[in-house]
Each structure stands twice: as structure tokens, then as C-alpha cells.
Write a protein that holds these residues in place. Structure first.
Motif, PDB file in Angstrom:
ATOM      1  N   ILE A  36       0.653  -1.047  -0.021  1.00  0.00           N
ATOM      2  CA  ILE A  36       0.091   0.041   0.094  1.00  0.00           C
ATOM      3  C   ILE A  36       0.955   1.282   0.011  1.00  0.00           C
ATOM      4  O   ILE A  36       0.757   2.342  -0.540  1.00  0.00           O
ATOM      5  CB  ILE A  36      -0.968  -0.123   1.312  1.00  0.00           C
ATOM      6  CG1 ILE A  36      -1.846  -1.192   1.095  1.00  0.00           C
ATOM      7  CG2 ILE A  36      -1.720   1.259   1.195  1.00  0.00           C
ATOM      8  CD1 ILE A  36      -2.916  -1.096  -0.139  1.00  0.00           C
ATOM      9  N   VAL A  37       1.964   1.202   0.844  1.00  0.00           N
ATOM     10  CA  VAL A  37       2.941   2.356   0.723  1.00  0.00           C
ATOM     11  C   VAL A  37       3.500   2.696  -0.591  1.00  0.00           C
ATOM     12  O   VAL A  37       3.417   3.691  -1.079  1.00  0.00           O
ATOM     13  CB  VAL A  37       4.178   2.111   1.544  1.00  0.00           C
ATOM     14  CG1 VAL A  37       5.273   3.260   1.454  1.00  0.00           C
ATOM     15  CG2 VAL A  37       3.578   1.893   3.057  1.00  0.00           C
ATOM     16  N   GLU A  38       3.789   1.502  -1.329  1.00  0.00           N
ATOM     17  CA  GLU A  38       4.164   1.573  -2.780  1.00  0.00           C
ATOM     18  C   GLU A  38       2.976   2.398  -3.726  1.00  0.00           C
ATOM     19  O   GLU A  38       3.508   3.248  -4.458  1.00  0.00           O
ATOM     20  CB  GLU A  38       4.554   0.245  -3.320  1.00  0.00           C
ATOM     21  CG  GLU A  38       5.564  -0.402  -2.633  1.00  0.00           C
ATOM     22  CD  GLU A  38       7.014   0.301  -2.659  1.00  0.00           C
ATOM     23  OE1 GLU A  38       7.254   1.051  -3.609  1.00  0.00           O
ATOM     24  OE2 GLU A  38       7.694   0.032  -1.700  1.00  0.00           O
ATOM     25  N   GLN A  39       1.773   2.101  -3.565  1.00  0.00           N
ATOM     26  CA  GLN A  39       0.684   2.353  -4.221  1.00  0.00           C
ATOM     27  C   GLN A  39       0.495   3.885  -3.959  1.00  0.00           C
ATOM     28  O   GLN A  39       0.442   4.715  -4.828  1.00  0.00           O
ATOM     29  CB  GLN A  39      -0.711   1.685  -3.932  1.00  0.00           C
ATOM     30  CG  GLN A  39      -0.443   0.327  -4.800  1.00  0.00           C
ATOM     31  CD  GLN A  39      -1.639  -0.867  -4.252  1.00  0.00           C
ATOM     32  OE1 GLN A  39      -2.532  -0.284  -3.469  1.00  0.00           O
ATOM     33  NE2 GLN A  39      -1.788  -1.561  -4.928  1.00  0.00           N
ATOM     34  N   VAL A  40       0.422   4.337  -2.646  1.00  0.00           N
ATOM     35  CA  VAL A  40       0.327   5.731  -2.198  1.00  0.00           C
ATOM     36  C   VAL A  40       1.684   6.422  -2.818  1.00  0.00           C
ATOM     37  O   VAL A  40       1.262   7.603  -3.218  1.00  0.00           O
ATOM     38  CB  VAL A  40       0.466   5.725  -0.678  1.00  0.00           C
ATOM     39  CG1 VAL A  40       0.489   7.316  -0.176  1.00  0.00           C
ATOM     40  CG2 VAL A  40      -1.153   4.956  -0.130  1.00  0.00           C
ATOM     41  N   ASP A  41       2.790   6.043  -2.850  1.00  0.00           N
ATOM     42  CA  ASP A  41       4.073   6.847  -3.025  1.00  0.00           C
ATOM     43  C   ASP A  41       3.851   6.847  -4.748  1.00  0.00           C
ATOM     44  O   ASP A  41       4.257   8.048  -5.006  1.00  0.00           O
ATOM     45  CB  ASP A  41       5.126   5.952  -2.691  1.00  0.00           C
ATOM     46  CG  ASP A  41       6.398   6.984  -2.989  1.00  0.00           C
ATOM     47  OD1 ASP A  41       6.352   8.087  -2.620  1.00  0.00           O
ATOM     48  OD2 ASP A  41       7.495   6.215  -3.592  1.00  0.00           O
ATOM     49  N   ALA A  42       3.146   6.026  -5.660  1.00  0.00           N
ATOM     50  CA  ALA A  42       3.247   6.050  -6.811  1.00  0.00           C
ATOM     51  C   ALA A  42       2.103   7.269  -7.227  1.00  0.00           C
ATOM     52  O   ALA A  42       2.251   7.902  -8.022  1.00  0.00           O
ATOM     53  CB  ALA A  42       2.706   4.787  -7.570  1.00  0.00           C
ATOM     54  N   LEU A  43       1.130   7.622  -6.318  1.00  0.00           N
ATOM     55  CA  LEU A  43       0.194   8.566  -6.651  1.00  0.00           C
ATOM     56  C   LEU A  43       0.615   9.979  -6.220  1.00  0.00           C
ATOM     57  O   LEU A  43       0.061  11.159  -6.632  1.00  0.00           O
ATOM     58  CB  LEU A  43      -1.202   8.311  -5.847  1.00  0.00           C
ATOM     59  CG  LEU A  43      -2.031   7.133  -6.174  1.00  0.00           C
ATOM     60  CD1 LEU A  43      -2.967   6.899  -5.003  1.00  0.00           C
ATOM     61  CD2 LEU A  43      -2.502   7.134  -7.430  1.00  0.00           C
ATOM     62  N   LEU A  44       1.492  10.050  -5.453  1.00  0.00           N
ATOM     63  CA  LEU A  44       2.028  11.226  -5.012  1.00  0.00           C
ATOM     64  C   LEU A  44       3.060  12.072  -6.042  1.00  0.00           C
ATOM     65  O   LEU A  44       3.401  11.245  -6.802  1.00  0.00           O
ATOM     66  CB  LEU A  44       3.039  11.342  -3.798  1.00  0.00           C
ATOM     67  CG  LEU A  44       2.267  10.947  -2.545  1.00  0.00           C
ATOM     68  CD1 LEU A  44       3.075  10.697  -1.357  1.00  0.00           C
ATOM     69  CD2 LEU A  44       1.084  11.837  -2.261  1.00  0.00           C
ATOM     70  N   PRO A  45       3.068  13.145  -6.346  1.00  0.00           N
ATOM     71  CA  PRO A  45       3.764  13.895  -7.453  1.00  0.00           C
ATOM     72  C   PRO A  45       5.231  14.055  -7.543  1.00  0.00           C
ATOM     73  O   PRO A  45       5.899  14.315  -8.355  1.00  0.00           O
ATOM     74  CB  PRO A  45       3.448  15.287  -7.371  1.00  0.00           C
ATOM     75  CG  PRO A  45       3.120  15.833  -5.670  1.00  0.00           C
ATOM     76  CD  PRO A  45       2.398  14.207  -5.441  1.00  0.00           C
ATOM     77  N   GLN A  46       5.906  13.215  -6.356  1.00  0.00           N
ATOM     78  CA  GLN A  46       7.401  13.209  -6.321  1.00  0.00           C
ATOM     79  C   GLN A  46       8.219  14.524  -6.361  1.00  0.00           C
ATOM     80  O   GLN A  46       9.293  14.738  -7.078  1.00  0.00           O
ATOM     81  CB  GLN A  46       7.860  12.046  -7.379  1.00  0.00           C
ATOM     82  CG  GLN A  46       7.211  10.917  -7.375  1.00  0.00           C
ATOM     83  CD  GLN A  46       7.342   9.900  -5.982  1.00  0.00           C
ATOM     84  OE1 GLN A  46       8.239  10.017  -5.428  1.00  0.00           O
ATOM     85  NE2 GLN A  46       6.111   9.499  -5.317  1.00  0.00           N
ATOM     86  N   THR A  47       7.680  15.435  -5.838  1.00  0.00           N
ATOM     87  CA  THR A  47       8.266  16.768  -5.880  1.00  0.00           C
ATOM     88  C   THR A  47       9.418  16.812  -4.713  1.00  0.00           C
ATOM     89  O   THR A  47      10.212  17.540  -4.837  1.00  0.00           O
ATOM     90  CB  THR A  47       7.258  18.002  -5.832  1.00  0.00           C
ATOM     91  OG1 THR A  47       6.679  17.830  -4.506  1.00  0.00           O
ATOM     92  CG2 THR A  47       6.225  18.161  -6.884  1.00  0.00           C
ATOM     93  N   GLN A  48       9.249  15.819  -3.813  1.00  0.00           N
ATOM     94  CA  GLN A  48      10.175  15.861  -2.598  1.00  0.00           C
ATOM     95  C   GLN A  48      10.108  17.393  -2.088  1.00  0.00           C
ATOM     96  O   GLN A  48      11.259  17.516  -1.315  1.00  0.00           O
ATOM     97  CB  GLN A  48      11.485  15.297  -3.038  1.00  0.00           C
ATOM     98  CG  GLN A  48      11.397  14.097  -4.098  1.00  0.00           C
ATOM     99  CD  GLN A  48      10.900  13.039  -3.384  1.00  0.00           C
ATOM    100  OE1 GLN A  48      10.688  12.762  -2.176  1.00  0.00           O
ATOM    101  NE2 GLN A  48      10.182  12.162  -4.246  1.00  0.00           N
ATOM    102  N   CYS A  49       9.343  18.189  -1.856  1.00  0.00           N
ATOM    103  CA  CYS A  49       9.198  19.307  -1.372  1.00  0.00           C
ATOM    104  C   CYS A  49       9.206  19.706   0.110  1.00  0.00           C
ATOM    105  O   CYS A  49       9.569  20.671   0.520  1.00  0.00           O
ATOM    106  CB  CYS A  49       8.138  20.260  -2.012  1.00  0.00           C
ATOM    107  SG  CYS A  49       6.541  19.632  -1.664  1.00  0.00           S
ATOM    108  N   GLY A  50       8.468  18.511   0.810  1.00  0.00           N
ATOM    109  CA  GLY A  50       8.616  18.915   2.097  1.00  0.00           C
ATOM    110  C   GLY A  50       7.506  19.446   2.548  1.00  0.00           C
ATOM    111  O   GLY A  50       7.390  20.021   3.839  1.00  0.00           O
ATOM    112  N   GLN A  51       6.565  20.227   1.791  1.00  0.00           N
ATOM    113  CA  GLN A  51       5.658  20.832   2.479  1.00  0.00           C
ATOM    114  C   GLN A  51       4.661  20.189   3.271  1.00  0.00           C
ATOM    115  O   GLN A  51       3.804  20.766   3.937  1.00  0.00           O
ATOM    116  CB  GLN A  51       4.673  21.604   1.165  1.00  0.00           C
ATOM    117  CG  GLN A  51       5.599  22.789   0.507  1.00  0.00           C
ATOM    118  CD  GLN A  51       4.910  23.099  -0.738  1.00  0.00           C
ATOM    119  OE1 GLN A  51       4.168  23.950  -0.823  1.00  0.00           O
ATOM    120  NE2 GLN A  51       5.394  22.974  -1.933  1.00  0.00           N
ATOM    121  N   CYS A  52       4.530  18.998   3.047  1.00  0.00           N
ATOM    122  CA  CYS A  52       3.458  18.164   4.024  1.00  0.00           C
ATOM    123  C   CYS A  52       4.209  17.900   5.290  1.00  0.00           C
ATOM    124  O   CYS A  52       3.295  17.354   6.280  1.00  0.00           O
ATOM    125  CB  CYS A  52       3.195  16.813   3.298  1.00  0.00           C
ATOM    126  SG  CYS A  52       4.907  15.866   2.977  1.00  0.00           S
ATOM    127  N   GLY A  53       5.026  18.332   5.641  1.00  0.00           N
ATOM    128  CA  GLY A  53       5.901  18.177   6.859  1.00  0.00           C
ATOM    129  C   GLY A  53       6.817  16.864   6.832  1.00  0.00           C
ATOM    130  O   GLY A  53       7.408  16.604   7.781  1.00  0.00           O
TER     131      GLY A  53
END
Length: 195
Positions: A36-53
């Protein structure tokens, strides 16, 4: 002489025994990653921006699968939140504006190269290595690699980095269809000859 040789053989045998035991334990007790972590990570934009904390998208994906709120990804915006809600069977919650507002258009960094002093601070700040340059040399942004995270702007001592909208090309254009229509595979609307 024989005492040294026998000691060396004994130590080697013990080391081989422990090595075999550790190898067996590594295979027997191997822990698979959470799919599930892999699937969630695939949905994220991969900006690695850190704005989510979190320091990047993967740690945020791990937090989301452990029950953290799904509405903290600013670059992903509402589309990513909807996809996460569908995947995890959770209710859609609009973007938490405490973390920022989703940009209406995709942005990219642009360095005014004539003003760049080559300090490399933007290179160090870029989480996806989208900036090229060397110390005391002009820097430039690889547009296709830039995620628009904005992390390179603040460290620039001469303020020569601007965030500009990504130009719309035939490769980047998409129709903003109403919800449930278009853009998704299998939901394409056929074009008809009007003439």
C-alpha cells in the motif's frame, strides 16, 4: 607455528558458522515492504518538497498508510487527494491550506543566468537535482526535471530565480473535463467528423 595455524582455522570456522547463521536468518525472517505504501507513493507527485511536513514523498506515503491525513500534499492538490481517498477507502477532504495552496498551473524554476553568481545554494536546495552548474559558474534549470517545489528560490542570495508557469505544448496539454469525463484511460471521448 601450529598453534597459530590451528587458532586461525578455529576462528575462520566460527566466522563461517556465524555467517551462515546470519544468511539463513536474513532469508527466513525477511520482511516485505508494505504494498500500500508503494501504491500511495506512486500517486504522489514526487516533488520531494517537504510542504507536507515530511522530508519527501516516500515518508509521507508511509505516514498516510499509518493513518495520517491525506490532504497535506500541496503540489498534488485535490486530484491527488481524491486518488488517495479512492485507494485507501477514505473520505475526500480538501487540501489543508496550512501547508500552502495548490498552484492553479504547474510552475517551474527559471534562473536569470546573467545575474547568477554560482553560489550553488540552489543546487543544494533542489530535492530532484534539476539544477545544473558549478561553483562560481552560471547555473541553469532542467525544465523537464523541475517539479516546481519552489525550494530553490529562498536560498538564492541574489534573488535571480523566478517561478514561471510551464508552457503548454501538445505533449503537456490536457482537457479539463468535468468530473467523470475524459482524461482517464477508458473514458476517452471519440471525436466525430463535423463536416
Amino acid at each position: 607455528m601450529f598453534d597459530n595455524l590451528s587458532a586461525l582455522i578455529a576462528i575462520s570456522a566460527i566466522a563461517l558458522g556465524f555467517g551462515a547463521l546470519l544468511g539463513y536468518a536474513a532469508v527466513k525472517f525477511k520482511v516485505e515492504g508494505n504494498p500500500i505504501v508503494e501504491q500511495v507513493d506512486a500517486l504522489l507527485p514526487q516533488t520531494q518538497c517537504g510542504q507536507c511536513g515530511h522530508p519527501g514523498c516516500r515518508p509521507y506515503a508511509e505516514g498516510v498508510t499509518e493513518g495520517e491525513a491525506i490532504n497535506k500534499c500541496v503540489p498534488g492538490g485535490d486530484d491527488t487527494i481524491r486518488a488517495l481517498a479512492d485507494l485507501l477507502g477514505r473520505e475526500f477532504i480538501p487540501l489543508d491550506e496550512e501547508h500552502g495552496q495548490a498552484p492553479e498551473t504547474k510552475m517551474t524554476a527559471m534562473i536569470r543566468e546573467a545575474e547568477c553568481i554560482g553560489c550553488t545554494k540552489c543546487i543544494q536546495a533542489c530535492p530532484v537535482d534539476a539544477i545544473l552548474g558549478a561553483a562560481k559558474q552560471m547555473h541553469t534549470v532542467i525544465i523537464d526535471e523541475c517539479t516546481g517545489c519552489d525550494l530553490c528560490v529562498e536560498p538564492c542570495p541574489v534573488d535571480c530565480i523566478d517561478m514561471i508557469p510551464v508552457a503548454v505544448t501538445p505533449q503537456t496539454w490536457s482537457w479539463n473535463a468535468p468530473d467523470g469525463i475524459g482524461n482517464r484511460p477508458g473514458n476517452l471521448i471519440p471525436l466525430r467528423n463535423i463536416a
